[in-house]
Design an enzyme around this catalytic site. Sequence first.
Site, PDB file in Angstrom:
ATOM      1  N   GLU A 161       0.551  -1.278   0.142  1.00  0.00           N
ATOM      2  CA  GLU A 161      -0.343  -0.094  -0.310  1.00  0.00           C
ATOM      3  C   GLU A 161       1.262   0.977   0.094  1.00  0.00           C
ATOM      4  O   GLU A 161       0.349   2.605   0.521  1.00  0.00           O
ATOM      5  CB  GLU A 161      -1.060  -0.253   1.067  1.00  0.00           C
ATOM      6  CG  GLU A 161      -2.240  -1.109   1.643  1.00  0.00           C
ATOM      7  CD  GLU A 161      -2.988  -0.542   2.772  1.00  0.00           C
ATOM      8  OE1 GLU A 161      -2.644  -0.427   3.299  1.00  0.00           O
ATOM      9  OE2 GLU A 161      -4.737  -1.250   2.066  1.00  0.00           O
ATOM     10  N   GLU A 237      -6.501  -7.432  -0.212  1.00  0.00           N
ATOM     11  CA  GLU A 237      -7.345  -7.921   1.184  1.00  0.00           C
ATOM     12  C   GLU A 237      -8.603  -7.609   0.963  1.00  0.00           C
ATOM     13  O   GLU A 237      -9.085  -6.425   0.954  1.00  0.00           O
ATOM     14  CB  GLU A 237      -6.352  -6.711   1.799  1.00  0.00           C
ATOM     15  CG  GLU A 237      -4.288  -6.841   2.220  1.00  0.00           C
ATOM     16  CD  GLU A 237      -3.916  -6.072   2.690  1.00  0.00           C
ATOM     17  OE1 GLU A 237      -4.844  -5.085   3.487  1.00  0.00           O
ATOM     18  OE2 GLU A 237      -3.061  -5.402   2.961  1.00  0.00           O
TER      19      GLU A 237
HETATM   20  C1  GLA Z   1      -4.319  -2.233   5.151  1.00  0.00           C
HETATM   21  C2  GLA Z   1      -2.594  -2.946   5.478  1.00  0.00           C
HETATM   22  C3  GLA Z   1      -2.926  -4.417   6.218  1.00  0.00           C
HETATM   23  C4  GLA Z   1      -3.071  -4.829   7.102  1.00  0.00           C
HETATM   24  C5  GLA Z   1      -4.927  -4.077   7.178  1.00  0.00           C
HETATM   25  C6  GLA Z   1      -6.020  -3.728   8.418  1.00  0.00           C
HETATM   26  O1  GLA Z   1      -4.267  -2.773   3.903  1.00  0.00           O
HETATM   27  O2  GLA Z   1      -1.989  -3.737   3.843  1.00  0.00           O
HETATM   28  O3  GLA Z   1      -1.318  -4.730   6.024  1.00  0.00           O
HETATM   29  O4  GLA Z   1      -2.954  -3.458   8.517  1.00  0.00           O
HETATM   30  O5  GLA Z   1      -4.697  -2.043   6.382  1.00  0.00           O
HETATM   31  O6  GLA Z   1      -5.967  -4.744   8.651  1.00  0.00           O
END
Ligand code: GLA
Length: 600
Positions: A161, A237
């Site tokens: 991210e 995710e």
């Molecule tokens: C983001 C991050 C993950 C995690 C999620 C929340 O998507 O990429 O590593 O922190 O948020 O659980």
Amino acid sequence: MNTRPALTVDGHRFLRGGREHRVVSAAVHYFRIHPDLWHDRLARLRAMGCNTVEIYIAWNFHQPTAGPARFDGWHDVAAFIRQADALGLDVIARPGPYICAEWDLGGLPAWLLADESLHLRTADPAYLAAVDQWFDQLIPVLAELQVSQGGPIVAVQVENEYGSYGNDADYLEHLKTGLIARGIDCLLFTSDGPEPRMLAGGTLPGVLATVNFGSHPKEAFAELAKFRPDSPLVCMEFWNGWFDHFGDVHHVRDAADAAEALAGILAAGGSVNIYMGHGGTNFGWWAGANHTGKTLADPGYMPTVTSYDYDAPIGEAGELTEKFHRFREVIGRYVPLPEGELPRQARRVRPRTVAAAPVAALRDSLDLLSTPLRRPAPEPIEKLGHHHGLVHYRHRINGPAGPATLTVDGVRDLAQVFLDGQLVGVLERDNPAPTLELVVPEGGAELEILVEPFGRVNYGPHLADRKGLIAGVRLDHQHLFGWDVRVLTLDDLSVLPTTPATEVADGPVFHRAVVDLPEPADAFLAVPGSDRTLVWLNGFLLGRLWTEKGPQRTLYAPAPLWRAAGNEILVLDLGGTSAPLTVELREEPDLGPTTAPPQH
Ligand code: GLA
């Protein structure tokens, strides 16, 4: 060699060996699961119908100090990947180096914070040099386990991210070329929030872009399609639950609602990585934190609790929840479900209560547990070569003085202040101007500050969350210089007395219980009547509880940590009771009062 077909992209589709392929993955973190239970958790994931498991690799777990990285025992990520392979699972690897993941400093090692001029997650040469030496050790391990080598790794992520953090294209490019140069030849991808700015900042030309979200799959995929019109739709995710902070509620998400969102992703033709498939536990000191303030000096610090159950379909102790069954049903519409019976729940302890007697005050054990370092001013632990632990600062104040105001700046994250052994105040990080009135007698007084760090911030614009006292201590306007500093890592508590103490002063106290079990079994430990605690089972730090704040009330103590006879439970009650405590061994977890998670 080359027995498995690679995962490739063909327009909107994934192909394996020329056939259309749907990735149905779920996240599991080997660093959050006792290694004896890796196979069990992976088998449950497979039983849910997943054809793939996604793993992060937490750099700081392997290389907590600047020496060589560890890949043995619990750190043997290759063994975990081979176990996934044996169960027929493909593997998606996300080696970061930053992973977020509610893990201390987002997986970056704390030793990076010793250098205040270093810019994390950028092309700063000092940061890249650290990353490169880590990748030199890690990436060849992963490269050998790729599909091209007959292994299960089908895809590797670049950073994590990144578009939510920065826009340093040189940094992303360096990571990408670094992966390829070290032998990565499988599908590369990035993952970001489904927003134009995030996608613009976090993606790389020619590298598959994916998005992360918990609901509204149509809208999220539409954003991705706008950015990459001729590319597969992937939710890297799918947040089907959420994590918890101290002082907040325990987040749960309705199973039917989550299953509907999953169905929406798959019905849209998407591939998915369910985050988390099984959350696991932030054992030891590894939990991270969030921060909502404009800077880390502002209020807004929110430390994450020990449990990382995440309200995932496979619970912290391997439970197959209602969400598991609903997800399995949805997944079964798109990919073949494995045959055979579903895994059974592991054996649980018979509930009982044991007495834990005080064995030693922390203050009386300092020399057993540490060696003091002399420093002109209080320093954070990263500058002292440590990555975790309580921090004890001691200074002799000349007397007489006062009434005078003691100012302690930069408490990370909670500090108890003692004058001649008497508690004079408790300071919390989010109190912006922690001050105390002191009167120092003629002969002077001993000032002690015991700092309890919680997790390092793992997400957001400010990551350099150093621990201990990060600024100075003053009496009125005068800086107090000349400190004995001890980092109490508490890694080896075998030096403590084992018999109940006849007299223990107030202040933080170790309590000890010994328990025999008919056979090792999963247990959930509660310490009612305690304040803030650290709890060890047979020398292993299970995590921490904070009764007043919650929400978590029990710590998961998995079966492999128990033995039949003579289990030692040690509780450090930081709130300082010298009265005996009771430890409850429960058969059900209590993660606290619940509410729905935020919508994303
Ligand atoms: C983001 C991050 C993950 C995690 C999620 C929340 O998507 O990429 O590593 O922190 O948020 O659980």
